[in-house]
Design a protein around this motif. Structure first.
Motif: not given
Length: 452
Positions: A56-65, A72-77
């Motif tokens: 909520w308020g930060h959209g969709v991201s993915w976090i690499q294992n 790794s830090p979140p990558l914004q999609i």
């Protein structure tokens, strides 16, 4: 199986060890303004499980294992919208995982992001915006054409709907199945009547319903069939073979009644009376069915946003559930709990999202304390894929190869030598999961398409 408890304290979390032992491993991400729902999948196709967050308020991201549970830090999609649910699947047939997401309140829409390879995503593509308050998505081949379609529920207009995929991620117009559920809040796809297609399980809270919709195999769904309408505040319903008799039963939670219960399936979509798992479950917001103690039975895990607790009910002897055991508590509001093998040891770990943080907890049941030391590289492979009547396989050693349909039903077991062929002529055209496991060797699962 008796549970031995040991108290551990880490920051705002308190975790209890049982036969399914969970130990805090640290924060995966800290979002400054968001509460996030989590989906776990191999986003970058490197063989380990990554995290997809809808915030909520930060959209969709993915976090690499990065392996061994390092992230790794979140990558914004997406943009910074109010997203509350996302799923992954290979919608365009290019052997990587794409994303579908729902955004609520600010724009009320379902969107699609193409994975261009190795976790690099294209721009947002609108799938549909004829929804009011979209809540949740489901993915499966509902029309039998060997690609993955999308279903949605939306609480503002009470719609249960689907969008057919042509195999190249071109989705058709919205097809409304039903508006019978008042404030639908969960959807699951399982084969409930044993005819090898996906039926729909739906819960709705304002009318206290758990219901199912029969699929004829071509995305023609029947009318609502009630399973339960007497439990106040139903808010989650999931299908699983919890009594180990070969068909899909239904487990559900009722927020207002403070309970978790299940209905037994006779294999033809006829469900028995309600059987209580717990009636002391205060304000439960979500449940998961997962084998936490490596005994091949699905246990029940529940969590509550306001109670800030994650609880565990051990399944033993097939749908005989133990007392409530508290796995974790937090001083902040719990948003989501998911389970997946994070560190590659073939055991389901816990990913917990609360307030504006995500952390993970390693699962180390006593029965598997030496699993990691015995892991070997799994080189299992099959070909051709797609296939019709036979597949070739290669494995390092003799092994057990299991074939499941896409709803999780075990179809075929083969105990085989290291190389050879498997007869699949008995399989209907569709998408299957082929699993290879050797003792404590890390499990490997391959998606198999069976064609006409």
């Amino acid at each position: 199986m008796k549970l031995k408890l040991l108290l551990l304290i880490f920051g705002t979390f308190i975790c209890l060890n049982s036969n399914a032992q969970f130990t805090y491993q640290g924060y995966i991400a800290v979002e400054s303004i968001s509460e996030c729902n989590v989906h776990i999948a191999d986003i970058d196709s490197d063989g380990d499980e990554d995290l997809l967050t809808s915030c909520w308020g930060h959209g969709v991201s993915w976090i690499q294992n990065n392996g061994e549970g390092s992230f790794s830090p979140p990558l914004q999609i997406s943009g910074f919208g109010l997203f509350n649910h996302s799923l992954t699947a290979d919608f365009d047939g290019d052997n990587d995982l794409d994303i579908v997401s729902v955004e609520s309140i600010s724009s009320d829409k379902i969107v699609y992001f193409e994975n261009l390879g190795e976790g690099i995503f294209g721009s947002e593509q609108l799938l549909n915006n004829s929804v009011a308050g979209p809540r949740m998505l489901a993915v499966g081949d509902i029309d039998g054409d060997l690609d993955l379609d999308v279903l949605s529920i939306s609480s503002g207009d009470d719609k249960l709907a689907y969008y057919l995929n042509d195999g190249e991620a071109n989705f058709g117009s919205q097809q409304v199945i039903s508006t019978s559920g008042d404030w639908p809040n969960s959807i699951d796809l399982k084969d409930l009547d044993g005819d090898n297609d996906f039926d729909i399980i739906l819960s709705s809270s304002n009318d206290n319903k758990v219901a199912w919709y029969k699929n004829d195999g071509s995305a023609n769904f029947g009318s609502e069939q009630l399973i339960n309408s007497t439990s106040n505040g139903t808010n989650s319903a999931i299908g699983s073979d919890i009594d180990n008799d070969g068909d899909v039963d239904i487990v559900f939670a009722a927020y207002t009644d403070n309970k978790i219960a299940w209905h037994e399936n006779d294999g033809n979509g006829n469900f028995g009376s309600e059987q209580i798992i717990s009636n002391i479950e205060s304000e439960v917001n979500g449940i998961s069915l997962v084998d936490l103690n490596d005994d091949s039975l699905h246990d029940v895990v529940s969590w509550g946003y306001h109670t800030q607790k994650v609880n565990f009910y051990e399944n033993s002897m097939g749908a005989i559930f133990g007392p409530q055991t508290q796995l974790c508590t937090t001083t902040d509001s719990l948003v989501d709990v998911q389970f997946m093998d994070i560190d590659g040891d073939n055991l389901d770990d816990a990913v917990v999202s609360w307030s504006n943080k995500i952390a993970w907890f390693k699962n180390s049941p006593q029965s598997a304390t030496n699993v990691k030391e015995n892991l070997r590289v799994n080189s299992f492979n099959i070909w051709p894929n797609p296939a019709q009547s036979l597949i070739n396989y290669h494995s390092k050693t003799s092994s057990s190869i299991k074939i499941y349909d896409f709803s999780g039903r075990l179809i075929q077991v083969n105990n085989l030598s290291s190389n050879g062929t498997i007869d699949i002529s008995n399989l209907e055209p569709g998408i299957y999961l082929v699993e290879n496991k050797v003792g404590f060797e890390s499990k490997k699962i391959i998606t198999l398409t069976v064609s006409d």
